[in-house]
Design a protein around this motif. Structure first.
Motif, PDB file in Angstrom:
ATOM      1  N   GLN A  63      13.169 -68.804  19.432  1.00 17.36           N
ATOM      2  CA  GLN A  63      12.638 -70.014  20.044  1.00 17.36           C
ATOM      3  C   GLN A  63      11.689 -69.709  21.198  1.00 17.36           C
ATOM      4  O   GLN A  63      11.314 -70.595  21.955  1.00 17.36           O
ATOM      5  CB  GLN A  63      13.809 -70.881  20.530  1.00 17.36           C
ATOM      6  CG  GLN A  63      14.754 -71.269  19.418  1.00 17.36           C
ATOM      7  CD  GLN A  63      16.089 -71.785  19.915  1.00 17.36           C
ATOM      8  OE1 GLN A  63      16.283 -72.010  21.097  1.00 17.36           O
ATOM      9  NE2 GLN A  63      17.035 -71.960  18.994  1.00 17.36           N
ATOM     10  N   ASP A  64      11.295 -68.445  21.294  1.00 19.89           N
ATOM     11  CA  ASP A  64      10.463 -68.033  22.419  1.00 19.89           C
ATOM     12  C   ASP A  64       8.979 -68.195  22.120  1.00 19.89           C
ATOM     13  O   ASP A  64       8.200 -68.576  22.986  1.00 19.89           O
ATOM     14  CB  ASP A  64      10.765 -66.570  22.764  1.00 19.89           C
ATOM     15  CG  ASP A  64       9.942 -66.058  23.920  1.00 19.89           C
ATOM     16  OD1 ASP A  64      10.112 -66.583  25.026  1.00 19.89           O
ATOM     17  OD2 ASP A  64       9.109 -65.149  23.720  1.00 19.89           O
ATOM     18  N   ALA A  65       8.560 -67.894  20.899  1.00 22.30           N
ATOM     19  CA  ALA A  65       7.146 -67.972  20.526  1.00 22.30           C
ATOM     20  C   ALA A  65       7.044 -68.107  19.017  1.00 22.30           C
ATOM     21  O   ALA A  65       8.003 -67.825  18.283  1.00 22.30           O
ATOM     22  CB  ALA A  65       6.382 -66.736  20.996  1.00 22.30           C
ATOM     23  N   ALA A  66       5.877 -68.547  18.551  1.00 20.85           N
ATOM     24  CA  ALA A  66       5.647 -68.694  17.118  1.00 20.85           C
ATOM     25  C   ALA A  66       4.193 -68.361  16.820  1.00 20.85           C
ATOM     26  O   ALA A  66       3.311 -68.538  17.670  1.00 20.85           O
ATOM     27  CB  ALA A  66       5.978 -70.111  16.654  1.00 20.85           C
ATOM     28  N   GLY A  67       3.951 -67.879  15.594  1.00 21.63           N
ATOM     29  CA  GLY A  67       2.590 -67.548  15.206  1.00 21.63           C
ATOM     30  C   GLY A  67       2.412 -67.572  13.702  1.00 21.63           C
ATOM     31  O   GLY A  67       3.350 -67.298  12.953  1.00 21.63           O
ATOM     32  N   ILE A  68       1.204 -67.919  13.272  1.00 17.73           N
ATOM     33  CA  ILE A  68       0.829 -67.905  11.855  1.00 17.73           C
ATOM     34  C   ILE A  68      -0.533 -67.237  11.733  1.00 17.73           C
ATOM     35  O   ILE A  68      -1.434 -67.480  12.550  1.00 17.73           O
ATOM     36  CB  ILE A  68       0.762 -69.327  11.261  1.00 17.73           C
ATOM     37  CG1 ILE A  68       2.160 -69.947  11.162  1.00 17.73           C
ATOM     38  CG2 ILE A  68       0.101 -69.320   9.883  1.00 17.73           C
ATOM     39  CD1 ILE A  68       2.153 -71.394  10.683  1.00 17.73           C
ATOM     40  N   ALA A  69      -0.686 -66.384  10.726  1.00 13.55           N
ATOM     41  CA  ALA A  69      -1.978 -65.789  10.389  1.00 13.55           C
ATOM     42  C   ALA A  69      -2.218 -66.002   8.903  1.00 13.55           C
ATOM     43  O   ALA A  69      -1.296 -65.838   8.093  1.00 13.55           O
ATOM     44  CB  ALA A  69      -2.007 -64.304  10.722  1.00 13.55           C
ATOM     45  N   THR A  70      -3.434 -66.371   8.534  1.00 13.78           N
ATOM     46  CA  THR A  70      -3.769 -66.567   7.122  1.00 13.78           C
ATOM     47  C   THR A  70      -4.974 -65.715   6.759  1.00 13.78           C
ATOM     48  O   THR A  70      -5.737 -65.258   7.620  1.00 13.78           O
ATOM     49  CB  THR A  70      -4.085 -68.045   6.819  1.00 13.78           C
ATOM     50  OG1 THR A  70      -5.141 -68.493   7.689  1.00 13.78           O
ATOM     51  CG2 THR A  70      -2.855 -68.908   7.031  1.00 13.78           C
ATOM     52  N   MET A  71      -5.123 -65.490   5.458  1.00  9.07           N
ATOM     53  CA  MET A  71      -6.230 -64.677   4.946  1.00  9.07           C
ATOM     54  C   MET A  71      -7.022 -65.514   3.946  1.00  9.07           C
ATOM     55  O   MET A  71      -6.462 -66.025   2.970  1.00  9.07           O
ATOM     56  CB  MET A  71      -5.693 -63.407   4.279  1.00  9.07           C
ATOM     57  CG  MET A  71      -6.766 -62.465   3.791  1.00  9.07           C
ATOM     58  SD  MET A  71      -6.064 -60.876   3.255  1.00  9.07           S
ATOM     59  CE  MET A  71      -5.154 -61.371   1.790  1.00  9.07           C
ATOM     60  N   ASN A  72      -8.305 -65.638   4.192  1.00  8.14           N
ATOM     61  CA  ASN A  72      -9.217 -66.380   3.323  1.00  8.14           C
ATOM     62  C   ASN A  72     -10.299 -65.415   2.868  1.00  8.14           C
ATOM     63  O   ASN A  72     -11.204 -65.100   3.640  1.00  8.14           O
ATOM     64  CB  ASN A  72      -9.818 -67.567   4.072  1.00  8.14           C
ATOM     65  CG  ASN A  72     -10.615 -68.481   3.171  1.00  8.14           C
ATOM     66  OD1 ASN A  72     -10.381 -68.521   1.966  1.00  8.14           O
ATOM     67  ND2 ASN A  72     -11.554 -69.226   3.745  1.00  8.14           N
TER      68      ASN A  72
END
Length: 513
Positions: free
Chosen positions: A29-38
């Motif tokens: 619950q401290d941090a969140a992240g998303i990375a995507t590839m296009n």
């Protein structure tokens, strides 16, 4: 302990990853992240905070692509207050790699030096995930010096990564233009599983920390990633896997079953809910041996993770089961909050004791575990304030006597209430009339009763046996020295809060003598 997810689909995966992180929110619950590839381009957004607060509509629109990874962070290495250490991490060579990691590297300092002096790579944060990413990048560079990247080269790189890393790690990564690479450490300490969704356009794949993530999003659970195994899913959806470590053997973290995982998850062939029921069975047997059951009026759980065990305890002892503590679901999990002061303060914000269920009763309280003791002390006091005549406290897990160095935030011995104390001292410290702990062997049996193939566990926080073989007394001393030297104002404030909480508990113990 963090939550990670990776997906390769036939349409944009940004919403899929967001929904997956919501299902993994209990793991961090401290941090969140998303990375995507296009195509060959990466897009990323990450920040401190809960998933719902980190991502807005504008952030989601900026994450195009049919493949991606995500993470919810629970800090175990580096600084809990540093937004720079939110994951995923990115390195531009070779190819371009983005990576997220669940676990903790026990040789991260040595690897950091090696990266600088031998490989000429710069590590910009205190995060061991950035170290892991650079080790993987270095090995991919070596494996593809004269050939293009394919699954075989990726697996060769992972084989070398296993030889260099020590500790626990479950990893999801994207390689620009190629696909998703995921792997699990040779001991299988941290969980990782595979899901598949068949569509008209072809199969879609997901890799996640827990099976509930797959099932909650319509994917079929395929299997767990084996210890030391790597999987490669190309942008075309082709799935390949290979065992990349010698002498790999399954040693799952037993604390996953006690507390960390959701009860509706299945990890390494074991349903977490079923384990917690069996923990209750074994705990009930010990309670019957050690106390006068006829004097117990009610059995109460500390919601939510101890509820299955408490129900079984009540059933087997023939004592009424009651819900006396009610939970504010808008406060995070207290065990994984950074800082003892914040953790202590949040207990009464999180739980409320209903006086009707406690008044003039002898109460048996069942919790999943006792780590630092501050939460247990507050709970016992809440029961007494609500009118309980007698409070018996039962832990469905054994005493936590040793630091965990594999990704759970219990790394210093001085923070553990059971370290160096007798059973009577612990009982007085948490303020209970009686205290019953689960036995270590009974906890292991609860898991083996469901999957006898699991020969061993990482149960180091209970038995002091560190399965990676590199943890010494000097290592633990150095870790504690590092932890007790705050690097920022926020860290100093947390440390001061921890000292205050410990002082209050010591004063309480002294008053009982």
């Amino acid at each position: 302990m963090c939550g990670i997810v990776g997906a390769v689909g036939n349409s944009p995966v940004n919403q899929l990853l967001y929904d997956a992180l919501l299902l993994l929110q209990h793991r961090g619950q401290d941090a969140a992240g998303i990375a995507t590839m296009n195509g060959s381009s990466f897009s990323m957004h990450k920040a401190n905070g809960m998933v719902r607060d980190v991502f807005r509509t504008r952030n989601m629109r900026s994450l195009p692509g049919n493949a991606g990874i995500g993470q919810v962070r629970y800090p175990t290495a580096g600084s809990a207050s540093s937004e720079e250490e939110a994951q995923p991490f990115y390195v531009n060579a070779p190819f371009g790699i983005i990576l997220a990691h669940n676990g903790n590297l026990t040789n991260a300092p040595a690897l950091r030096d090696e990266m600088f002096y031998r490989d000429r790579r710069h590590i910009n944060t205190n995060s061991d995930t950035e170290v892991l990413l650079n080790v993987l990048a270095d090995e991919l560079q070596r494996a593809t010096n004269s050939i293009a990247l394919d699954a075989g080269a990726a697996f060769a790189a992972v084989s070398e990564v296993h030889k260099r890393l020590k500790g626990s790690y479950a990893v999801v990564s994207l390689i620009s233009g190629y696909g998703l690479l995921a792997f699990r450490d040779p001991f299988g300490i941290r969980p990782l599983c595979i899901g598949r969704l068949d569509t008209a356009q072809g199969p879609e794949w997901m890799v996640a920390s827990e099976s509930v993530t797959l099932e909650g999003l319509g994917f079929k659970f395929v299997r767990d990633v084996a210890p030391g195994e790597a999987i490669f899913i190309g942008v075309d959806g082709q799935f390949q896997s290979k065992l990349c470590a010698e002498n790999a053997r399954l040693n799952p973290c037993i604390f996953e079953y006690v507390y960390l995982a959701r009860p509706d998850s299945c990890i390494d062939g074991v349903t977490v809910y079923d384990v917690r029921l069996l923990m209750g069975n074994y705990l009930a047997e010990k309670i019957a041996r050690e106390t006068d059951v006829s004097q117990i009026d009610v059995v109460m759980p500390i919601p939510d993770s101890s509820r299955p065990a408490a129900m079984q305890v009540a059933k087997l002892l023939g004592v009424p089961y009651r819900e006396g503590f009610f939970k504010n679901r808008y406060v995070g999990r207290t065990f994984i909050m950074p800082g003892q002061a914040m953790r202590k303060k949040s207990v009464r914000q999180k739980l409320n004791a209903m006086r009707l269920e406690f008044k003039d009763k002898n109460v048996l309280i069942v919790d999943d575990s006792i780590v630092r003791g501050t939460t247990s002390y507050e709970i016992v006091q809440m029961a007494r304030d609500a009118g309980a005549k007698k409070v018996i406290f039962a832990s469905a897990a054994p005493p936590v006597r040793f630091p965990n160095v594999y990704g759970i935030d219990m790394p210093t011995r001085s923070e553990l209430v059971a370290y160096g104390r007798t059973h009577d001292e612990i009982t007085k410290l948490i303020g209970a009339d009686e205290l019953i702990y689960q036995d270590v062997e009974d906890l292991k049996k609860a898991v083996r009763d469901i999957n006898p193939a699991i020969a061993n566990f990482d149960a180091s926080c209970f038995d002091g046996q560190y399965i990676t073989g590199d943890i010494t007394e000097s290592y633990l001393d150095a870790l504690e020295a590092s932890r007790n030297t705050p690097k920022s104002l926020a860290d100093r404030q947390q440390a001061e809060g921890s000292d205050l909480a410990r002082s209050q508990l010591h004063l309480h113990l002294a008053s009982q003598e």
